[in-house]
Design a protein around this motif. Sequence first.
Motif, PDB file in Angstrom:
ATOM      1  N   SER A  72      -6.528  75.597  90.395  1.00 35.62           N
ATOM      2  CA  SER A  72      -6.317  74.975  89.242  1.00 35.62           C
ATOM      3  C   SER A  72      -7.831  74.865  88.137  1.00 35.62           C
ATOM      4  CB  SER A  72      -5.350  73.439  89.334  1.00 35.62           C
ATOM      5  OG  SER A  72      -4.680  73.098  88.459  1.00 35.62           O
ATOM      6  N   GLN A  73      -7.312  74.577  86.968  1.00 36.00           N
ATOM      7  CA  GLN A  73      -8.152  74.364  85.443  1.00 36.00           C
ATOM      8  C   GLN A  73      -8.939  75.238  85.946  1.00 36.00           C
ATOM      9  OE1 GLN A  73      -7.676  73.190  83.213  1.00 36.00           O
ATOM     10  NE2 GLN A  73      -9.976  73.328  82.187  1.00 36.00           N
TER      11      GLN A  73
ATOM     12  N   LYS B  98       5.308  70.730  90.047  1.00 33.98           N
ATOM     13  CA  LYS B  98       4.720  69.398  91.171  1.00 33.98           C
ATOM     14  C   LYS B  98       3.760  68.968  90.012  1.00 33.98           C
ATOM     15  CE  LYS B  98       0.165  71.996  92.507  1.00 33.98           C
ATOM     16  NZ  LYS B  98       0.721  73.521  92.531  1.00 33.98           N
TER      17      LYS B  98
ATOM     18  N   MET C 289       7.184  78.633  97.063  1.00 30.18           N
ATOM     19  CA  MET C 289       5.999  79.232  96.749  1.00 30.18           C
ATOM     20  C   MET C 289       5.402  78.161  97.682  1.00 30.18           C
ATOM     21  SD  MET C 289       6.831  81.742  95.009  1.00 30.18           S
ATOM     22  CE  MET C 289       6.520  82.492  94.069  1.00 30.18           C
TER      23      MET C 289
ATOM     24  N   GLU D  45       2.709  81.289  87.390  1.00 27.52           N
ATOM     25  CA  GLU D  45       3.032  80.492  88.108  1.00 27.52           C
ATOM     26  C   GLU D  45       2.636  79.171  87.037  1.00 27.52           C
ATOM     27  OE1 GLU D  45       2.209  79.962  91.439  1.00 27.52           O
ATOM     28  OE2 GLU D  45       3.892  81.426  92.305  1.00 27.52           O
ATOM     29  N   PRO D  46       2.375  79.226  85.946  1.00 25.55           N
ATOM     30  CA  PRO D  46       1.542  78.343  85.290  1.00 25.55           C
ATOM     31  C   PRO D  46       2.148  76.912  85.718  1.00 25.55           C
ATOM     32  CG  PRO D  46       2.743  79.284  83.451  1.00 25.55           C
ATOM     33  CD  PRO D  46       3.029  80.301  84.975  1.00 25.55           C
ATOM     34  N   GLY D  47       0.931  76.075  85.856  1.00 28.11           N
ATOM     35  CA  GLY D  47       1.803  74.356  85.894  1.00 28.11           C
ATOM     36  C   GLY D  47       1.213  73.003  84.435  1.00 28.11           C
TER      37      GLY D  47
ATOM     38  N   HIS E 222      -4.290  82.683  93.482  1.00 25.58           N
ATOM     39  CA  HIS E 222      -3.898  81.182  93.122  1.00 25.58           C
ATOM     40  C   HIS E 222      -5.077  81.466  92.627  1.00 25.58           C
ATOM     41  CE1 HIS E 222      -3.775  77.768  90.520  1.00 25.58           C
ATOM     42  NE2 HIS E 222      -2.018  77.522  91.008  1.00 25.58           N
TER      43      HIS E 222
ATOM     44  N   ASP F 286       8.451  77.670  90.134  1.00 25.29           N
ATOM     45  CA  ASP F 286       7.689  77.587  91.227  1.00 25.29           C
ATOM     46  C   ASP F 286       8.180  76.148  92.126  1.00 25.29           C
ATOM     47  OD1 ASP F 286       5.930  76.815  92.871  1.00 25.29           O
ATOM     48  OD2 ASP F 286       3.835  78.169  91.883  1.00 25.29           O
TER      49      ASP F 286
ATOM     50  N   TYR G 239      -0.069  66.795  85.531  1.00 23.75           N
ATOM     51  CA  TYR G 239      -1.264  66.075  87.022  1.00 23.75           C
ATOM     52  C   TYR G 239      -1.190  64.672  86.374  1.00 23.75           C
ATOM     53  CZ  TYR G 239      -0.524  70.907  88.690  1.00 23.75           C
ATOM     54  OH  TYR G 239      -0.858  71.722  89.335  1.00 23.75           O
TER      55      TYR G 239
ATOM     56  N   GLY H 179      -3.207  78.450  87.086  1.00 26.93           N
ATOM     57  CA  GLY H 179      -4.669  77.322  87.181  1.00 26.93           C
ATOM     58  C   GLY H 179      -4.737  78.061  85.834  1.00 26.93           C
ATOM     59  N   PHE H 180      -4.690  78.425  84.866  1.00 26.55           N
ATOM     60  CA  PHE H 180      -4.310  78.416  82.887  1.00 26.55           C
ATOM     61  C   PHE H 180      -4.933  76.777  83.111  1.00 26.55           C
ATOM     62  CE2 PHE H 180      -1.191  81.250  83.822  1.00 26.55           C
ATOM     63  CZ  PHE H 180      -1.504  82.480  83.231  1.00 26.55           C
TER      64      PHE H 180
ATOM     65  N   ALA I  95       5.671  75.934  87.352  1.00 25.95           N
ATOM     66  CA  ALA I  95       4.966  75.089  88.784  1.00 25.95           C
ATOM     67  C   ALA I  95       5.479  73.661  88.661  1.00 25.95           C
ATOM     68  CB  ALA I  95       3.691  74.604  88.830  1.00 25.95           C
TER      69      ALA I  95
ATOM     70  N   ARG J  20       0.455  85.662 100.046  1.00 21.34           N
ATOM     71  CA  ARG J  20       0.031  84.278  99.341  1.00 21.34           C
ATOM     72  C   ARG J  20      -1.813  85.473 100.368  1.00 21.34           C
ATOM     73  NH1 ARG J  20      -0.674  79.006  96.662  1.00 21.34           N
ATOM     74  NH2 ARG J  20      -2.422  78.912  96.351  1.00 21.34           N
TER      75      ARG J  20
HETATM   76  C1  LIG Z   1      -0.214  73.997  91.406  1.00 18.23           C
HETATM   77  C2  LIG Z   1       0.633  75.046  92.089  1.00 18.23           C
HETATM   78  C3  LIG Z   1       0.623  75.490  90.622  1.00 18.23           C
HETATM   79  C4  LIG Z   1       0.204  75.824  89.368  1.00 18.23           C
HETATM   80  O1  LIG Z   1      -0.832  75.428  89.337  1.00 18.23           O
HETATM   81  P1  LIG Z   1      -1.581  74.931  88.173  1.00 18.23           P
HETATM   82  O2  LIG Z   1      -3.440  75.071  88.068  1.00 18.23           O
HETATM   83  O3  LIG Z   1      -0.673  73.789  87.366  1.00 18.23           O
HETATM   84  O4  LIG Z   1      -1.295  76.601  86.878  1.00 18.23           O
HETATM   85  C5  LIG Z   1       0.980  77.178  90.791  1.00 18.23           C
HETATM   86  N1  LIG Z   1       1.186  77.741  91.738  1.00 18.23           N
HETATM   87  C6  LIG Z   1       0.893  77.002  93.124  1.00 18.23           C
HETATM   88  C7  LIG Z   1       1.085  77.895  93.923  1.00 18.23           C
HETATM   89  C8  LIG Z   1       0.662  75.889  93.497  1.00 18.23           C
HETATM   90  O5  LIG Z   1       0.685  75.065  93.778  1.00 18.23           O
END
Ligand SMILES: *Cc1c(COP(=O)(O)O)cnc(C)c1O
Length: 394
Positions: free
Chosen positions: A193-194, A59, A101, A265-267, A190, A79, A362, A227-228, A57, A148
């Motif tokens: 996050s966290q 962002k 996404m 889709e982990p960020g 989703h 993503d 972030y 969300g990981f 992800a 979604r």
């Molecule tokens: C922000 C976001 C992510 C990443 O989320 P993390 O909590 O950082 O893993 C993945 N998919 C979508 C659609 C998001 O908005």
Amino acid sequence: MIKAPPREIVEMKHYVSPKAVVDELKPEYPVYCVRPSAIHTPAKTFVHHFPGDTLYAVKCNPMPHMLQELFEAGIRHFDTASLAEISLVSHLLPEADCYFMHPVKARSAIREAHETHGVRHYVVDHVDELQKISEIITPSKDIIIVVRLALHHKAAMYDLSKKFGASVDVVLELLADADRRGFSSGVCFHVGSQCVDADAFRVGVELVREVIQRTEVSLRCVDIGGGFPGHYLNNPVASLEDYIQTITQTINSLKLPEDCRVICEPGRGLASEGESLIVQVHLRKGNALYINDGLYGSMNEEAEGLQRLNRMVPTRAFSSKRKPFILNGPTCDSEDALPKPVELPEDINEGDWIEFGGVGAYGAACRTAFNGFYADTFVTVEDEFVADLSESTT
Ligand SMILES: *Cc1c(COP(=O)(O)O)cnc(C)c1O
């Protein structure tokens, strides 16, 4: 003054440790310490153990060095939520695949994503967005509309279903609609996050199971989102391997057909441990410290209650007694202070440097140039970040 991240890899100076950085630069500005090995480790865990494809992800940290390291570690899918992100990834990593996404897209962004960048996956959570996409992209089985699901789970620090996501009933209608128009389709959610409880993913997969049982459309993908969690002071969490194991078990129980891909889709889960941040104390007033980064900079998530782990950069001997300090950021806004006190050596003073871990997610991505403060120095370091976890002694 809006700063966009650079589109090219900027050469970073290499040091053995934050101590070596401070010895040479004596930085009065914040410095990001990038640890390539700490970026590769979670990426390889996902690549080797996640039962499907892992999308990063963007962002969470769009810096070119982060994208490049993840690509080198085997991440091939990204993503993306804006045309700028798609364009950045396509420019830097021409072999990578971008997925659009964001459930709400500008018409021009859809057109350019499709025509210029060949993006094939588009998320929707409303019929009007689906209508918009079909006015711009001629429906075909090659284009995958990913619908979604909303999912509220209290285990996450941020609820990402407040704005986006549809109920199972609406998802069923959208899947049938996309199918009638001639698109392929998939579902995603989703957990927020966290997310500190892997059970949230099981709850999400149960919603997917309900969708599969009630739809006649055959799905091309099931996307379990991000969300990981990262490792922070107030959030002791299970290991990434444990999360992946829980997810694998529930996914297996869906008995998906061969032609239905699983994706995530982990960020944060990929990026958080990959960078730390060195800040300097510019003034001490009793129990209050004034440091050179804060809520408008790399530490904006502290405003949400997140507490990052820290250790002192060992430029001198520090007292082993720790006590809580209020940390004020550099801007003139009095709200620019970490909401929770931070445990630091009782003899900390002007000129000392603190290193905060878990800044890869972030951190740089959310910084602003408000009041003329903008953290923009990146170096690489070799050592491992090991936080000082000793408790307050006063
Ligand atoms: C922000 C976001 C992510 C990443 O989320 P993390 O909590 O950082 O893993 C993945 N998919 C979508 C659609 C998001 O908005």
